[in-house]
Design an enzyme around this catalytic site. Structure first.
Site, mmCIF file in Angstrom:
data_model
loop_
_atom_site.group_PDB
_atom_site.id
_atom_site.type_symbol
_atom_site.label_atom_id
_atom_site.label_comp_id
_atom_site.label_asym_id
_atom_site.label_seq_id
_atom_site.Cartn_x
_atom_site.Cartn_y
_atom_site.Cartn_z
ATOM 1 N N CYS A 247 0.819 -1.211 0.000
ATOM 2 C CA CYS A 247 0.000 0.000 0.000
ATOM 3 C C CYS A 247 0.853 1.261 0.000
ATOM 4 O O CYS A 247 1.682 1.456 0.895
ATOM 5 C CB CYS A 247 -0.901 -0.029 1.236
ATOM 6 S SG CYS A 247 -1.798 1.507 1.513
ATOM 7 N N TYR B 275 -5.382 5.926 -9.058
ATOM 8 C CA TYR B 275 -6.587 5.180 -8.678
ATOM 9 C C TYR B 275 -7.805 5.686 -9.460
ATOM 10 O O TYR B 275 -8.678 4.903 -9.854
ATOM 11 C CB TYR B 275 -6.842 5.303 -7.177
ATOM 12 C CG TYR B 275 -5.894 4.481 -6.342
ATOM 13 C CD1 TYR B 275 -6.239 3.193 -5.932
ATOM 14 C CD2 TYR B 275 -4.659 4.984 -5.964
ATOM 15 C CE1 TYR B 275 -5.369 2.430 -5.174
ATOM 16 C CE2 TYR B 275 -3.775 4.232 -5.207
ATOM 17 C CZ TYR B 275 -4.127 2.951 -4.818
ATOM 18 O OH TYR B 275 -3.262 2.199 -4.079
#
Length: 326
Positions: A49, A180
């Site tokens: 992440c 994203y």
């Protein structure tokens, strides 16, 4: 960072990142009820992440390893999200839980939202304190100062904070979150808009970094940490998996040299796991990659090649020193 379904909303096909539900702060004065106290808190991360990796890097640079313990979750989630299957018996040895969701439930038994990292858990009570990833690193820098290692760099100098905040806001909107917005878009228009903004911002950053070694000032700051965690994942996952494919990082000479410069700096390369990164994105985001196949490429050996950015001057740690080897 949560799964695709957990951490997004939809607005005309655009990805909209959910707000962090738990935003208490751990401060020197304990104003939120959570005082700075060494060995009381546990930082839960995934090395896959980018948001969690910020906290891992800052913790290393500041020498907070003994003050804040670290739990690393499995990069592959199941229906209960982040799990501790990398630990013996599938249980975190400090928190005594199998899933990070258990700490969320201890903090709020009614909570039904996404389970994200980074997260800081209070060890004595087992409850989540915060998953507010932008504030976690800033508080490590400012509130935990009494526990920084000797020679720790100042990653958020007071006289540069306004500029750092402004650059961080642009980088978040168009780059950190921009990849994203491109990858999770569900309409062509939403994808194209995110794609265009991403590469316009990367081009502007390259122009800025052509004549200076770091984003702001003469040393590494919080802004460099935040940009790095996206750049280091760019060719491995964002270029193909998220369709951010105008150029690879290796095809953008200034940004590629800048990213290698940071990667080769102590505190950065020793926090990166390309294995975790690739397996998480390609195996967890089944809406984008339903087969779950993890690509063999790209060739990642170039990260150790000379970058030549010393010619621009600057001192990575200012008057401080690099962290010790892990």
């Amino acid at each position: 960072m949560a799964t695709q379904s957990e951490h997004q909303q939809r607005d005309q096909g655009e990805f909209v990142r959910a707000r962090n539900r738990f935003a208490a702060r751990i401060t020197a004065d304990g104003a939120d009820g959570w005082p700075v106290q060494p060995q009381r808190y546990r930082l839960v991360v995934s090395l896959a992440c980018p948001w969690a990796s910020r906290a891992v890097i800052v913790r290393r640079l500041l020498g907070l390893e003994d003050a804040i313990s670290l739990a690393v979750a499995d990069p592959i989630q199941d229906e209960r999200s982040w799990r501790f299957t990398l630990d013996p018996g599938g249980v975190d040895p400090v928190l005594g839980i199998a899933y990070l969701a258990e700490a969320y439930a201890t903090a709020d038994p009614t909570y039904t939202g996404g389970i994200s990292v980074p997260a800081i858990v209070d060890v004595p009570t087992g409850q989540l304190v915060t998953n507010d990833y932008p504030q976690i690193t800033l508080d490590m820098i400012t509130e935990w100062r009494a526990h920084h290692r000797p020679g720790a760099p100042d990653l958020y100098p007071e006289h540069l904070r306004a500029e750092i905040d402004a650059v961080n806001a642009e980088v978040f909107a168009d780059v950190n979150n921009g990849v994203y917005r491109a990858g999770f878009a569900t309409t062509q228009h939403a994808y194209s808009r995110a794609y265009t903004r991403l590469f316009q911002r990367l081009d502007a950053l390259a122009q800025r970094l052509e004549s200076q070694r770091y984003l702001i000032g003469e040393t590494i700051t919080e802004a460099d940490v935040r940009l790095f965690t996206t750049l280091v994942r760019f060719d491995a996952v964002y270029h193909g998996h998220f369709k951010c494919n105008r150029s690879k990082l290796t095809e953008m000479p200034v940004l590629w040299a800048y990213a290698r410069d940071l990667y080769q700096t102590p505190g950065f390369f020793d926090t990166v796991s390309f294995d975790h990164i690739k397996r998480h994105y390609y195996q967890v985001h089944t809406g984008i990659n339903p087969t779950g196949i993890v690509p063999e490429g790209p060739d990642l050996s170039g990260w150790d090649e000379p970058h030549g950015r010393e010619r621009l001057g600057g001192r990575p740690f200012g008057d401080g020193t690099p962290p010790d080897s892990p």
